[in-house]
Design a protein around this motif. Structure first.
Motif, short mmCIF file in Angstrom:
data_model
loop_
_atom_site.label_atom_id
_atom_site.label_comp_id
_atom_site.label_asym_id
_atom_site.label_seq_id
_atom_site.Cartn_x
_atom_site.Cartn_y
_atom_site.Cartn_z
N LEU A 196 6.30 2.09 -8.00
CA LEU A 196 6.33 1.40 -6.72
C LEU A 196 7.79 1.19 -6.34
O LEU A 196 8.52 0.51 -7.06
N THR A 197 8.22 1.80 -5.25
CA THR A 197 9.60 1.70 -4.79
C THR A 197 9.63 1.07 -3.40
O THR A 197 8.58 0.78 -2.82
N SER A 198 10.83 0.94 -2.87
CA SER A 198 10.96 0.39 -1.51
C SER A 198 10.30 1.31 -0.48
O SER A 198 9.95 0.87 0.61
N ALA A 226 4.63 3.55 -14.36
CA ALA A 226 3.30 3.13 -14.76
C ALA A 226 2.47 4.33 -15.22
O ALA A 226 2.45 5.37 -14.57
N ASP A 227 1.80 4.14 -16.33
CA ASP A 227 0.84 5.11 -16.86
C ASP A 227 -0.53 4.41 -16.85
O ASP A 227 -1.09 4.13 -17.90
N VAL A 252 1.35 1.27 -20.15
CA VAL A 252 -0.01 1.43 -19.64
C VAL A 252 -0.33 0.16 -18.85
O VAL A 252 -0.99 -0.75 -19.33
N ASN A 253 0.25 0.10 -17.69
CA ASN A 253 0.05 -0.96 -16.70
C ASN A 253 0.04 -0.26 -15.35
O ASN A 253 0.36 0.92 -15.26
N ASP A 254 -0.25 -1.00 -14.29
CA ASP A 254 -0.18 -0.39 -12.96
C ASP A 254 1.22 -0.52 -12.39
O ASP A 254 2.05 -1.28 -12.90
N ALA A 255 1.49 0.23 -11.35
CA ALA A 255 2.84 0.27 -10.77
C ALA A 255 3.25 -1.06 -10.16
O ALA A 255 4.44 -1.39 -10.13
N PHE A 256 2.30 -1.85 -9.70
CA PHE A 256 2.62 -3.17 -9.14
C PHE A 256 3.16 -4.10 -10.23
O PHE A 256 4.14 -4.80 -10.03
N VAL A 257 2.51 -4.07 -11.38
CA VAL A 257 2.95 -4.88 -12.52
C VAL A 257 4.32 -4.40 -13.00
O VAL A 257 5.21 -5.21 -13.26
N ASN A 280 15.72 -7.97 -13.77
CA ASN A 280 16.90 -7.33 -13.16
C ASN A 280 17.11 -5.91 -13.66
O ASN A 280 18.23 -5.50 -13.97
N ALA A 281 16.04 -5.15 -13.71
CA ALA A 281 16.08 -3.79 -14.25
C ALA A 281 16.33 -2.75 -13.17
O ALA A 281 15.77 -1.66 -13.20
N GLU A 282 17.21 -3.05 -12.22
CA GLU A 282 17.43 -2.13 -11.10
C GLU A 282 18.07 -0.81 -11.52
O GLU A 282 18.00 0.16 -10.78
N HIS A 283 18.66 -0.75 -12.72
CA HIS A 283 19.28 0.51 -13.18
C HIS A 283 18.31 1.34 -14.02
O HIS A 283 18.69 2.40 -14.52
#
Length: 157
Positions: free
Chosen positions: A16-18, A98-99, A76-81, A90-93
């Motif tokens: 999930l991106t901008s 999601a798998d 193994v989570n969804d892209a929203f999580v 703060n993992a912007e780098h």
């Protein structure tokens, strides 16, 4: 289980991106790049949130300074999580992938059944991938957190 020297299996991961929900193939993500990929059993879980992800966030510059093009975190989570977890740390780098159906994790042979914890999850591991080929694979034993730490991977680069 995948091993060093093998090419990653063909699979799709979501992010999930901008720009919204993106689906990426492993070919898109890994072709022509040197990537550090690390996987966790679950976003927002204790060791994953208190140590694994934060260490990669803290050492991202040192890792990329060693010639790594990208650092990917997969669970193994969804892209929203995954997006929310990345923002919380703060993992912007890093790219938080999601798998959701565990298809990538199962294709690697790095899945485990956790029953009441969450069902099928990923083992904790890190790998170094050069142009889709696994050049280093570091899989943790259950309840351990040693070989897949950011410091350990930095020492392998």
């Amino acid at each position: 289980m995948i091993s060093q020297g093998q090419i990653l299996p063909s699979a799709e991961l979501t992010e999930l991106t901008s720009e919204g929900m993106q689906t990426h193939t492993t070919a898109d993500l890994f072709t022509g790049k040197k990537v550090v990929l690390f996987a966790v059993p679950g976003a927002f879980t204790p060791t994953c949130s208190n140590a694994h992800l934060p260490e990669f966030v803290a050492l991202a510059d040192k890792i990329t300074a060693k010639g790594v093009d990208a650092i990917y975190c997969v669970s193994v989570n969804d892209a929203f999580v995954m997006q929310a977890w990345g923002k919380a740390h703060n993992a912007e780098h890093l790219r938080m992938l999601a798998d959701g159906d565990a298809s990538f994790t199962k294709a690697l042979g790095l899945d485990k059944e956790t029953a009441g914890f969450g069902g099928v999850r990923s083992k904790r591991y890190a790998m170094i991938v050069d142009d889709q080929t696994v050049t280093g694979l570091f899989v943790e034993q259950d309840k351990e957190f040693i070989v897949s730490r950011a410091e350990a991977i930095l020492a392998q680069l």
